[in-house]
Write a protein that holds these residues in place. Structure first.
Motif, PDB file in Angstrom:
ATOM      1  N   ARG A 131      -7.740  -2.063  -7.268  1.00  0.00           N
ATOM      2  CA  ARG A 131      -7.728  -1.200  -6.089  1.00  0.00           C
ATOM      3  C   ARG A 131      -9.028  -0.394  -5.995  1.00  0.00           C
ATOM      4  O   ARG A 131      -9.581  -0.225  -4.907  1.00  0.00           O
ATOM      5  CB  ARG A 131      -6.526  -0.263  -6.125  1.00  0.00           C
ATOM      6  CG  ARG A 131      -6.391   0.621  -4.876  1.00  0.00           C
ATOM      7  CD  ARG A 131      -5.116   1.452  -4.936  1.00  0.00           C
ATOM      8  NE  ARG A 131      -4.992   2.341  -3.802  1.00  0.00           N
ATOM      9  CZ  ARG A 131      -4.507   2.001  -2.610  1.00  0.00           C
ATOM     10  NH1 ARG A 131      -4.094   0.749  -2.415  1.00  0.00           N
ATOM     11  NH2 ARG A 131      -4.417   2.873  -1.625  1.00  0.00           N
TER      12      ARG A 131
ATOM     13  N   ASP B 227       4.154  -1.885  -5.752  1.00  0.00           N
ATOM     14  CA  ASP B 227       4.705  -0.803  -4.935  1.00  0.00           C
ATOM     15  C   ASP B 227       5.194   0.370  -5.775  1.00  0.00           C
ATOM     16  O   ASP B 227       5.691   1.349  -5.206  1.00  0.00           O
ATOM     17  CB  ASP B 227       5.874  -1.331  -4.091  1.00  0.00           C
ATOM     18  CG  ASP B 227       5.413  -2.071  -2.845  1.00  0.00           C
ATOM     19  OD1 ASP B 227       4.213  -1.994  -2.506  1.00  0.00           O
ATOM     20  OD2 ASP B 227       6.260  -2.733  -2.213  1.00  0.00           O
TER      21      ASP B 227
ATOM     22  N   ASP C 180       0.853  -1.194   0.000  1.00  0.00           N
ATOM     23  CA  ASP C 180       0.000   0.000   0.000  1.00  0.00           C
ATOM     24  C   ASP C 180       0.889   1.243   0.000  1.00  0.00           C
ATOM     25  O   ASP C 180       0.738   2.142   0.825  1.00  0.00           O
ATOM     26  CB  ASP C 180      -0.903  -0.009   1.236  1.00  0.00           C
ATOM     27  CG  ASP C 180      -2.069   0.972   1.129  1.00  0.00           C
ATOM     28  OD1 ASP C 180      -2.431   1.336  -0.001  1.00  0.00           O
ATOM     29  OD2 ASP C 180      -2.606   1.358   2.179  1.00  0.00           O
ATOM     30  N   CYS C 181       1.792   1.284  -0.962  1.00  0.00           N
ATOM     31  CA  CYS C 181       2.863   2.287  -0.978  1.00  0.00           C
ATOM     32  C   CYS C 181       2.389   3.579  -1.637  1.00  0.00           C
ATOM     33  O   CYS C 181       2.862   3.958  -2.711  1.00  0.00           O
ATOM     34  CB  CYS C 181       4.081   1.714  -1.702  1.00  0.00           C
ATOM     35  SG  CYS C 181       5.575   2.702  -1.490  1.00  0.00           S
ATOM     36  N   HIS C 182       1.459   4.262  -0.969  1.00  0.00           N
ATOM     37  CA  HIS C 182       0.992   5.548  -1.472  1.00  0.00           C
ATOM     38  C   HIS C 182       1.589   6.660  -0.613  1.00  0.00           C
ATOM     39  O   HIS C 182       2.269   6.416   0.394  1.00  0.00           O
ATOM     40  CB  HIS C 182      -0.539   5.604  -1.486  1.00  0.00           C
ATOM     41  CG  HIS C 182      -1.178   5.429  -0.148  1.00  0.00           C
ATOM     42  ND1 HIS C 182      -1.200   6.419   0.811  1.00  0.00           N
ATOM     43  CD2 HIS C 182      -1.819   4.375   0.395  1.00  0.00           C
ATOM     44  CE1 HIS C 182      -1.840   5.994   1.886  1.00  0.00           C
ATOM     45  NE2 HIS C 182      -2.219   4.754   1.664  1.00  0.00           N
ATOM     46  N   VAL C 183       1.296   7.904  -1.003  1.00  0.00           N
ATOM     47  CA  VAL C 183       1.930   9.053  -0.366  1.00  0.00           C
ATOM     48  C   VAL C 183       1.656   9.114   1.130  1.00  0.00           C
ATOM     49  O   VAL C 183       2.489   9.599   1.901  1.00  0.00           O
ATOM     50  CB  VAL C 183       1.471  10.355  -1.082  1.00  0.00           C
ATOM     51  CG1 VAL C 183      -0.026  10.570  -0.891  1.00  0.00           C
ATOM     52  CG2 VAL C 183       2.261  11.559  -0.625  1.00  0.00           C
TER      53      VAL C 183
ATOM     54  N   ASN D 240       1.640   6.734   3.249  1.00  0.00           N
ATOM     55  CA  ASN D 240       2.406   5.745   4.005  1.00  0.00           C
ATOM     56  C   ASN D 240       3.909   5.932   3.862  1.00  0.00           C
ATOM     57  O   ASN D 240       4.689   5.016   4.144  1.00  0.00           O
ATOM     58  CB  ASN D 240       2.019   4.327   3.569  1.00  0.00           C
ATOM     59  CG  ASN D 240       0.679   3.909   4.145  1.00  0.00           C
ATOM     60  OD1 ASN D 240       0.263   4.400   5.196  1.00  0.00           O
ATOM     61  ND2 ASN D 240      -0.013   3.023   3.450  1.00  0.00           N
TER      62      ASN D 240
ATOM     63  N   ARG E  51      -4.586  -1.052 -10.757  1.00  0.00           N
ATOM     64  CA  ARG E  51      -5.332   0.164 -10.420  1.00  0.00           C
ATOM     65  C   ARG E  51      -6.839  -0.129 -10.359  1.00  0.00           C
ATOM     66  O   ARG E  51      -7.551   0.331  -9.463  1.00  0.00           O
ATOM     67  CB  ARG E  51      -5.043   1.261 -11.440  1.00  0.00           C
ATOM     68  CG  ARG E  51      -5.520   2.658 -10.992  1.00  0.00           C
ATOM     69  CD  ARG E  51      -5.470   3.665 -12.135  1.00  0.00           C
ATOM     70  NE  ARG E  51      -4.233   3.651 -12.862  1.00  0.00           N
ATOM     71  CZ  ARG E  51      -3.142   4.352 -12.532  1.00  0.00           C
ATOM     72  NH1 ARG E  51      -3.166   5.118 -11.458  1.00  0.00           N
ATOM     73  NH2 ARG E  51      -2.040   4.290 -13.274  1.00  0.00           N
TER      74      ARG E  51
ATOM     75  N   SER F 116       1.527   9.519 -11.563  1.00  0.00           N
ATOM     76  CA  SER F 116       0.303  10.309 -11.711  1.00  0.00           C
ATOM     77  C   SER F 116       0.397  11.159 -12.975  1.00  0.00           C
ATOM     78  O   SER F 116       1.475  11.296 -13.574  1.00  0.00           O
ATOM     79  CB  SER F 116       0.093  11.214 -10.487  1.00  0.00           C
ATOM     80  OG  SER F 116       1.168  12.129 -10.351  1.00  0.00           O
TER      81      SER F 116
ATOM     82  N   MET G 249       1.642   3.209  -7.749  1.00  0.00           N
ATOM     83  CA  MET G 249       0.981   4.268  -6.993  1.00  0.00           C
ATOM     84  C   MET G 249       1.827   5.530  -6.873  1.00  0.00           C
ATOM     85  O   MET G 249       1.353   6.570  -6.404  1.00  0.00           O
ATOM     86  CB  MET G 249       0.587   3.754  -5.608  1.00  0.00           C
ATOM     87  CG  MET G 249      -0.735   3.006  -5.610  1.00  0.00           C
ATOM     88  SD  MET G 249      -1.283   2.503  -3.965  1.00  0.00           S
ATOM     89  CE  MET G 249      -0.531   0.885  -3.863  1.00  0.00           C
ATOM     90  N   LEU G 250       3.087   5.474  -7.290  1.00  0.00           N
ATOM     91  CA  LEU G 250       3.942   6.655  -7.301  1.00  0.00           C
ATOM     92  C   LEU G 250       3.715   7.505  -8.545  1.00  0.00           C
ATOM     93  O   LEU G 250       4.219   8.630  -8.625  1.00  0.00           O
ATOM     94  CB  LEU G 250       5.426   6.248  -7.250  1.00  0.00           C
ATOM     95  CG  LEU G 250       5.852   5.268  -6.155  1.00  0.00           C
ATOM     96  CD1 LEU G 250       7.348   5.001  -6.266  1.00  0.00           C
ATOM     97  CD2 LEU G 250       5.499   5.798  -4.786  1.00  0.00           C
TER      98      LEU G 250
END
Length: 326
Positions: free
Chosen positions: A274, A230, A201-204, A206, A271, A236, A233-234
């Motif tokens: 999720r 991982d 769950d490697c989003h901003v 966390n 994605r 965008s 999610m970095l």
């Protein structure tokens, strides 16, 4: 617990303080509830010391073995000098603590700010640390924690929402779209995958950025998954922006672990899973009083209409060529 439907009702300030002080700490009475819904997490003041973070696990979600496996993975990463916030051990070496039916863990408070993933230098650094994390994660598999798969994240989510939540007037559109999406996702996930232990769950939210270093927190969703879980999610922005961001992450990643470009075909599938899983997660927790208060917009006709629109956009994305490394 007095109410099986609302297990966190008994987590009063006195209960929390008693649980912490039973482990040898003296609380100063200050307490702050942090932004967590799956579990309950509090910053608690300690006399003469820095505050602690107390995480009370949701009953019934993970087994003891699964929680301990999460903790042990964190310790393994810390031993290799990864900036991971791992739980504290008591005098007997235990990290999984208990109080009146609740399981909880105590963590040191780690300061930091939200990372700026629009900064290419930060993405390069993130890539390096994820490469190190995955090199360790690939050494051995989890024995108790699950895999990220289309059944649990996709099919089960759709079945739950169709059964209990999707409005009747939107059900045909949702059901047809969801089934088409899952056919495509199953095709992609059925191809050979290299699974390893990942953050999951490697989003901003966390990652705490401190001294030009990403500090990783909250491994609660750690599981077996492809490395790209991982990484995606970095990213965008539009396709060009994501391609440039990906190049920076992978450049750093490859210094410590070989990234497999074939995994890029999974980005939009992951994605989409999720998105499905997130809606089903709120639905599964709707009997928890904290959820209707926090997610007031959920389970309205407008929400489900926008959800279907988002899934339609994902169906288009799934049929586009995957991102390519520059």
């Amino acid at each position: 617990m007095t109410d099986a439907l609302h297990p966190f009702d008994t987590l009063t300030p006195d209960f929390i303080i008693d649980a912490i002080e039973a482990n040898g700490y003296l609380c100063d009475g200050s307490m702050l509830a942090l932004n967590s819904y799956e579990n309950r997490v509090y910053q608690v003041g300690i006399e003469g010391e820095l505050p602690l973070i107390a995480k009370f696990y949701r009953p019934g979600r993970w087994s003891d073995q699964q929680i301990q496996e999460e903790h042990d993975f964190c310790y393994e990463l810390v031993e290799q000098e990864l900036p991971v916030v791992a739980p504290l051990r008591d005098g007997a070496g235990n990290s999984l603590l208990r109080c009146d039916g609740f399981r909880f863990a105590l963590y040191p408070r780690r300061g930091g700010r939200a990372p700026e993933f629009d900064n290419f230098d930060n993405l390069l650094v993130m890539g390096r640390f994820l490469g190190r994390l995955h090199a360790i994660g690939a050494r051995r598999p989890f024995q108790h924690r699950p895999e990220l798969d289309s059944r649990s994240y996709g099919h089960d989510s759709v079945e739950l929402l169709l059964r209990d939540f999707i409005p009747a007037e939107l059900r045909p559109a949702y059901e047809t779209l969801a089934r088409d999406l899952l056919v495509r996702i199953d095709e992609l996930m059925a191809q050979p995958l290299d699974l390893l232990r990942v953050h999951g769950d490697c989003h901003v939210g966390n990652v705490l950025w401190r001294d030009d270093t990403p500090n990783f927190v909250d491994f609660d969703d750690s599981r077996m998954a492809p490395a790209v879980q991982d990484i995606w999610m970095l990213l965008s922005g539009d396709r060009l922006e994501q391609t440039r961001q990906l190049a920076e992450v992978v450049d750093g990643y490859n210094e410590f672990c070989d990234f497999q470009p074939r995994e890029l075909r999974l980005v939009e599938a992951l994605r989409t899973l999720r998105i499905m899983h997130y809606s089903a997660w709120i639905a599964r927790r709707w009997e928890d009083p904290a959820f209707p208060k926090a997610f007031t917009w959920f389970n309205t006709p407008r929400y489900w209409s926008e959800h279907i629109l988002e899934l339609r956009e994902q169906f288009a994305a799934l049929n586009e060529p995957p991102l390519l490394l520059m």
